[in-house]
Design an enzyme around this catalytic site. Structure first.
Site, mmCIF file in Angstrom:
data_model
loop_
_atom_site.group_PDB
_atom_site.id
_atom_site.type_symbol
_atom_site.label_atom_id
_atom_site.label_comp_id
_atom_site.label_asym_id
_atom_site.label_seq_id
_atom_site.Cartn_x
_atom_site.Cartn_y
_atom_site.Cartn_z
ATOM 1 C CG HIS A 122 -72.740 32.362 -19.760
ATOM 2 N ND1 HIS A 122 -72.646 33.688 -20.112
ATOM 3 C CD2 HIS A 122 -73.775 32.267 -18.890
ATOM 4 C CE1 HIS A 122 -73.594 34.362 -19.472
ATOM 5 N NE2 HIS A 122 -74.293 33.521 -18.725
ATOM 6 C CG ASP A 199 -66.835 31.416 -17.479
ATOM 7 O OD1 ASP A 199 -66.942 31.741 -16.273
ATOM 8 O OD2 ASP A 199 -67.784 31.458 -18.274
ATOM 9 C CD GLN A 202 -72.812 28.742 -13.209
ATOM 10 O OE1 GLN A 202 -73.248 28.162 -12.217
ATOM 11 N NE2 GLN A 202 -73.357 29.861 -13.669
ATOM 12 C CB CYS A 364 -76.705 33.573 -20.844
ATOM 13 S SG CYS A 364 -77.701 34.897 -20.202
#
Lengths: 410, 123
Positions: A122, A199, A202, A364
């Protein structure tokens, strides 16, 4: 298994109609809806406890401080951190990643060093590393997609070297749903002495997360993608690394002694939370975490797998509809697709006319979408309140889209 | 009223002037970061009039139909008239209800046309 219809009743937004039809919300990778208990926690905080934290002697301030720090403990328990001091509250996942880039990575990266990311990233886990490597004259290496849209482990292993200082990877692609083998990625990175930031935006609300067994050094995510309020992000960092990280925002609350021309800072995590934090939303986030664990993260994961399988089967009944996804066993609860000769914005508009909210566009993640050779994609993303009937409604919207456009394109 | 009227779908199916010109007086490229749509727009100017126009791009039905209709509208007009052309007129020209997000799609060709005239004046 749990009853999604009963769950839906606990989310006030599902009493809304969109274009005269009951809302079907399939944009959960963007943000999720909020259960009543989270809204109640917000109201309760502002109606009964509201005060600034870490400073007042009065009762309300003490109550707020206790609740805020209890939230830190609750988050630590949710992701299995060693201790609550490893949890920093930020404004969102992007903010958490930027803090690592500016406060930690900038200390250890020099000219000729390298940062490795993946092609799945992202923008939030891409642009901060572009900026940092540019400023430090370091290299930014990108692990490509494998042909089947999974993570290319061999390419990654070839990229690792003693020059690698940071590896920054998403746990799950927000576009394709691909789940990355984070544990293995971490092990390989640690062999060359690189630090790993995950990250988790999600992944974290969709299955069990254990930062200790993953072995990662940093883990970032957002509350709003897991039933919590907007405006709260979390950065987990190994405590010895947080001690090396420098603050990038300065001001009140993060200091111990302040003189006219200099100041000393608090220990982590407090030195990274300058100014009044998002107290109410942090406290309400606890209600979201309790709710998720009450349902069970394993059950949520299994439910999303079932929906993904069903949605892929139903959508592939329509010739020409192209599902852009890795093999099912590598996928989280996301189904991205293209309807031939219909722009994704037009698809999303017709879906909206049918009361079905999906995402369209670049998500994004412009380099990833472009690398697939398309201008944009449609995306459905599921959560615990998504039902099989919701997907049936999406199928009817797909039929409607084809009626409007496939007739036009004769 | 339906967003995808027959007129919109007709322009989408068979867009007018959907090709770039051989020797344009000015060429511009505009990008909508929201959806990734891109439009290239050419104008041929003679005696202060838009003699010919053309575009190339990818986009949704709304942006493509808007570009097609805008080309029809611009050809033959005085250069100065583009300055007096506003979003309200373009949305009226499309004749369908547009949400704020979809209005951005519809207005990309107009933004390109205005940009082209600015560029032309600087040349």
């Amino acid at each position: 298994m749990f009853d999604q219809k009963k769950i839906k009743k606990e989310f006030p937004i599902f009493s809304r109609k969109i274009n005269g039809k009951p809302l079907v919300y399939l944009d959960n990778a963007s943000t999720t809806q909020k259960p009543e208990c989270v809204l109640d926690a917000l109201t309760n905080y502002y109606s009964s406890h509201n005060a600034n934290i870490h400073r007042g002697i009065h009762q309300l301030s003490e109550e707020s401080t206790v609740a805020y720090e209890a939230a830190r403990k609750r988050v630590a328990r949710f992701i299995h951190a060693r201790k609550s001091d490893e949890i920093i509250f930020t404004k969102n996942c992007t903010d958490a990643i930027n803090l690592v880039a500016k406060g930690f990575a900038s200390q250890i990266i020099g000219k000729g060093d390298e940062i490795i990311i993946s092609a799945f990233e992202h923008h939030s886990n891409l642009v901060p590393w572009q900026e940092l490597t540019k400023a430090k004259k370091a290299g930014l290496k990108v692990v490509p997609l494998a042909k089947d849209l999974t993570f290319d482990m061999n390419a990654y292993k070839r990229m690792l070297s003693t020059r690698t200082k940071m590896v920054c990877m998403t746990a799950q692609s927000n576009v394709l749903g691909t789940v990355l083998p984070i544990k293995k990625i971490v092990q390989e990175a640690h062999k060359v002495g690189a630090y790993v930031l995950v990250d988790g935006a999600q992944s974290v609300g969709h299955g069990k997360t254990n930062v200790q067994s993953l072995g990662c050094d940093f883990f970032a995510f957002s509350a709003h993608k897991m039933l919590g309020p907007t405006g709260v992000g979390v950065l987990y960092g190994r405590y010895d690394l947080l001690e090396k990280m420098v603050p990038v925002i300065f001001g009140g609350d993060m200091v111990t002694i302040v003189e006219q021309h200099s100041a000393q800072y608090q220990r982590p995590p407090y030195r990274f939370e300058a100014g009044t934090p998002n107290i109410a939303d942090v406290i309400a986030f606890v209600a979201a975490l309790d709710y998720l664990e009450k349902i069970g993260l394993d059950a949520i994961h299994a439910h999303e797998q079932k929906l993904t399988t069903y949605a892929r089967t139903r959508f592939s009944e329509y010739s020409g509809v192209n599902i852009v996804a890795p093999p099912l066993e590598y996928s989280g609860g996301i189904v991205s697709f293209i309807v031939p000769s219909v722009h994704p914005h037009d698809v999303a508009t017709v879906f909206n006319q049918e009361g079905v909210a999906i995402r369209s566009g670049l998500h994004c993640a412009e380099p990833l979408v472009r690398s697939l050779g398309v201008d944009a994609l449609c995306r459905m993303s599921f959560y615990l309140y998504t039902t099989q009937e919701d997907i049936d409604r999406a199928v009817r919207a797909l039929q409607k889209t084809r009626q409007i456009f496939c007739r036009a394109k004769t | 009223m339906d967003l995808y009227s027959e007129i919109i779908l007709d322009h989408y199916r068979n867009p007018h002037h959907a090709r770039l010109l051989q020797k344009p007086s000015v060429r511009v490229k505009e990008h909508n970061p929201l959806c990734g749509d891109t439009i290239e727009l050419d104008l041929l100017i003679q005696n202060d009039h838009i003699e010919n126009a053309g575009f190339k791009g990818t986009g949704c039905a709304i942006s493509q139909a808007s570009a097609s209709m805008l080309m029809d509208m611009l050809i033959g007009k005085k250069v100065g008239s583009v300055k007096k052309l506003f979003s309200k007129q373009v949305i009226a020209m499309l004749g369908v209800p547009l949400s704020p997000a979809r209005a951005k799609c519809a207005l990309l060709p107009l933004v390109a046309a205005k940009h082209a005239i600015l560029k032309l004046n600087l040349q």
